[in-house]
Scaffold this motif. Sequence first.
Motif, mmCIF file in Angstrom:
data_model
loop_
_atom_site.group_PDB
_atom_site.id
_atom_site.type_symbol
_atom_site.label_atom_id
_atom_site.label_comp_id
_atom_site.label_asym_id
_atom_site.label_seq_id
_atom_site.Cartn_x
_atom_site.Cartn_y
_atom_site.Cartn_z
ATOM 1 N N VAL A 295 18.001 -6.741 7.095
ATOM 2 C CA VAL A 295 18.834 -5.533 7.043
ATOM 3 C C VAL A 295 20.307 -5.920 7.091
ATOM 4 C CG1 VAL A 295 19.515 -3.440 8.294
ATOM 5 C CG2 VAL A 295 17.088 -3.977 7.974
ATOM 6 N N ASP A 296 20.671 -6.830 8.012
ATOM 7 C CA ASP A 296 22.068 -7.251 8.144
ATOM 8 C C ASP A 296 22.586 -7.912 6.868
ATOM 9 O OD1 ASP A 296 22.018 -6.265 10.710
ATOM 10 O OD2 ASP A 296 21.797 -8.247 11.668
ATOM 11 N N ASN A 297 21.712 -8.644 6.172
ATOM 12 C CA ASN A 297 22.106 -9.336 4.940
ATOM 13 C C ASN A 297 21.890 -8.481 3.685
ATOM 14 O OD1 ASN A 297 22.787 -11.567 6.470
ATOM 15 N ND2 ASN A 297 20.856 -12.614 6.118
ATOM 16 N N LYS A 298 21.540 -7.204 3.901
ATOM 17 C CA LYS A 298 21.281 -6.276 2.794
ATOM 18 C C LYS A 298 20.219 -6.823 1.839
ATOM 19 C CE LYS A 298 25.903 -4.209 2.920
ATOM 20 N NZ LYS A 298 26.093 -4.485 4.298
ATOM 21 N N ARG A 299 19.126 -7.330 2.421
ATOM 22 C CA ARG A 299 18.037 -7.925 1.643
ATOM 23 C C ARG A 299 16.684 -7.307 1.992
ATOM 24 N NH1 ARG A 299 18.900 -11.822 -2.195
ATOM 25 N NH2 ARG A 299 19.575 -13.702 -1.269
ATOM 26 N N THR A 300 16.670 -6.058 2.408
ATOM 27 C CA THR A 300 15.411 -5.428 2.815
ATOM 28 C C THR A 300 14.396 -5.382 1.676
ATOM 29 O OG1 THR A 300 16.341 -3.250 2.333
ATOM 30 C CG2 THR A 300 16.390 -3.981 4.638
ATOM 31 N N SER A 301 14.872 -5.388 0.446
ATOM 32 C CA SER A 301 13.947 -5.356 -0.694
ATOM 33 C C SER A 301 13.089 -6.614 -0.755
ATOM 34 C CB SER A 301 14.720 -5.185 -2.000
ATOM 35 O OG SER A 301 15.589 -6.284 -2.205
ATOM 36 N N SER B 76 16.024 1.172 -2.274
ATOM 37 C CA SER B 76 17.063 2.170 -2.505
ATOM 38 C C SER B 76 18.431 1.741 -1.976
ATOM 39 C CB SER B 76 16.672 3.490 -1.831
ATOM 40 O OG SER B 76 17.730 4.414 -1.962
ATOM 41 N N PRO B 77 19.453 1.800 -2.842
ATOM 42 C CA PRO B 77 20.819 1.518 -2.378
ATOM 43 C C PRO B 77 21.450 2.744 -1.701
ATOM 44 C CG PRO B 77 20.808 1.894 -4.748
ATOM 45 C CD PRO B 77 19.379 1.961 -4.292
ATOM 46 N N VAL B 78 20.811 3.899 -1.839
ATOM 47 C CA VAL B 78 21.353 5.148 -1.288
ATOM 48 C C VAL B 78 21.063 5.261 0.203
ATOM 49 C CG1 VAL B 78 21.254 7.663 -1.456
ATOM 50 C CG2 VAL B 78 21.088 6.274 -3.519
ATOM 51 N N ILE B 79 19.910 4.784 0.630
ATOM 52 C CA ILE B 79 19.519 4.886 2.044
ATOM 53 C C ILE B 79 20.304 3.856 2.859
ATOM 54 C CG2 ILE B 79 17.597 4.689 3.672
ATOM 55 C CD1 ILE B 79 15.766 5.589 1.347
ATOM 56 N N LYS B 80 20.881 4.315 3.954
ATOM 57 C CA LYS B 80 21.721 3.449 4.793
ATOM 58 C C LYS B 80 20.891 2.340 5.431
ATOM 59 C CE LYS B 80 24.884 7.174 5.946
ATOM 60 N NZ LYS B 80 25.291 8.109 6.971
ATOM 61 N N ALA B 81 21.539 1.193 5.641
ATOM 62 C CA ALA B 81 20.883 0.030 6.221
ATOM 63 C C ALA B 81 20.314 0.337 7.603
ATOM 64 C CB ALA B 81 21.858 -1.144 6.299
ATOM 65 N N ASN B 82 21.069 1.075 8.426
ATOM 66 C CA ASN B 82 20.581 1.405 9.771
ATOM 67 C C ASN B 82 19.339 2.281 9.727
ATOM 68 O OD1 ASN B 82 22.358 -0.104 11.262
ATOM 69 N ND2 ASN B 82 23.850 1.548 11.513
ATOM 70 N N ASP B 83 19.283 3.185 8.735
ATOM 71 C CA ASP B 83 18.089 4.032 8.587
ATOM 72 C C ASP B 83 16.878 3.198 8.185
ATOM 73 O OD1 ASP B 83 19.626 6.241 9.245
ATOM 74 O OD2 ASP B 83 19.963 6.846 7.162
ATOM 75 N N LYS B 84 17.109 2.227 7.315
ATOM 76 C CA LYS B 84 16.023 1.322 6.904
ATOM 77 C C LYS B 84 15.533 0.510 8.104
ATOM 78 C CE LYS B 84 17.520 0.666 2.130
ATOM 79 N NZ LYS B 84 17.931 -0.319 1.113
ATOM 80 N N LYS B 85 16.498 -0.006 8.876
ATOM 81 C CA LYS B 85 16.142 -0.818 10.048
ATOM 82 C C LYS B 85 15.331 0.008 11.036
ATOM 83 C CE LYS B 85 19.160 -3.584 12.226
ATOM 84 N NZ LYS B 85 20.246 -4.047 13.145
ATOM 85 N N GLU B 86 15.800 1.214 11.313
ATOM 86 C CA GLU B 86 15.116 2.092 12.256
ATOM 87 C C GLU B 86 13.691 2.399 11.792
ATOM 88 O OE1 GLU B 86 15.702 6.618 13.807
ATOM 89 O OE2 GLU B 86 17.527 5.380 13.676
ATOM 90 N N GLY C 83 0.790 -1.228 0.000
ATOM 91 C CA GLY C 83 0.000 0.000 0.000
ATOM 92 C C GLY C 83 0.818 1.273 0.000
ATOM 93 N N SER C 84 2.130 1.176 0.077
ATOM 94 C CA SER C 84 2.966 2.372 0.163
ATOM 95 C C SER C 84 4.092 2.340 -0.864
ATOM 96 C CB SER C 84 3.558 2.489 1.569
ATOM 97 O OG SER C 84 4.481 3.544 1.618
ATOM 98 N N ARG C 85 3.925 3.120 -1.905
ATOM 99 C CA ARG C 85 4.962 3.213 -2.941
ATOM 100 C C ARG C 85 6.246 3.797 -2.339
ATOM 101 N NH1 ARG C 85 5.299 0.322 -6.677
ATOM 102 N NH2 ARG C 85 3.148 0.616 -7.298
ATOM 103 N N GLU C 86 6.096 4.733 -1.374
ATOM 104 C CA GLU C 86 7.262 5.344 -0.744
ATOM 105 C C GLU C 86 8.080 4.311 0.032
ATOM 106 O OE1 GLU C 86 4.094 6.496 -0.189
ATOM 107 O OE2 GLU C 86 4.117 8.295 -1.416
ATOM 108 N N LEU C 87 7.377 3.435 0.771
ATOM 109 C CA LEU C 87 8.079 2.409 1.539
ATOM 110 C C LEU C 87 8.786 1.436 0.604
ATOM 111 C CD1 LEU C 87 8.828 1.168 4.240
ATOM 112 C CD2 LEU C 87 6.626 -0.013 4.261
ATOM 113 N N GLN C 88 8.155 1.077 -0.488
ATOM 114 C CA GLN C 88 8.804 0.203 -1.476
ATOM 115 C C GLN C 88 10.078 0.837 -2.009
ATOM 116 O OE1 GLN C 88 5.964 -0.901 -4.548
ATOM 117 N NE2 GLN C 88 4.413 -1.370 -3.014
ATOM 118 N N THR C 89 10.011 2.132 -2.275
ATOM 119 C CA THR C 89 11.182 2.854 -2.773
ATOM 120 C C THR C 89 12.296 2.858 -1.745
ATOM 121 O OG1 THR C 89 9.739 4.266 -4.106
ATOM 122 C CG2 THR C 89 11.972 5.067 -3.718
ATOM 123 N N VAL C 90 11.947 3.098 -0.485
ATOM 124 C CA VAL C 90 12.952 3.094 0.589
ATOM 125 C C VAL C 90 13.617 1.722 0.693
ATOM 126 C CG1 VAL C 90 13.247 3.194 3.107
ATOM 127 C CG2 VAL C 90 11.919 4.954 1.930
#
Length: 178
Positions: free
Chosen positions: A79-85, A48-58, A38-45
Amino acid sequence: MSRAAIRYAKAILQKANENNTEAVVFGDMQSVYNTIEGSRELQTVLQSPVIKANDKKEALLKIFNGQSEITHSLINILVDNKRTSLLGNVAKSYVDLYNEEQGVKVATVITAVPLSSELESKVMAKIKELTGSEKVTLKNEVDPAIIGGFILRVGDIQYNASIANQFGNLKREFSKSI
């Protein structure tokens, strides 16, 4: 679905089964999937390879702060495995695996307009009659392109009673007769 997402989902389901919290995690995964879809913005986050992993986790832990510990550990692992997508796909895979384990059939009905509650109960009765299963979940998708009628999918069975399909059949018949 990617194989990685399915593997993560199987691991989470196994962990939930060990803790007898598979139903709780099922609710979490439905919520996670619906939120991401339901959130295109969350999908983008998440992509995104630009946004830091810790920011994504938070961000994810704040969004899903009411979820179970298993769901939080999944977020941490991804997040630790860089697989948030993969989070949305993992959630969808978990829901599918859980339904399969519980013997729940998922039926999708595509209509031009949302189903009324009266029509939904009629469709549910027909699905139960066709599948012989009492455990059925109905998912309604709206697609104005079908014009009218409906398309019903249960497992690998599809019944197309849409107006668009009937027009297509008429067009083929006219093409043959010319």
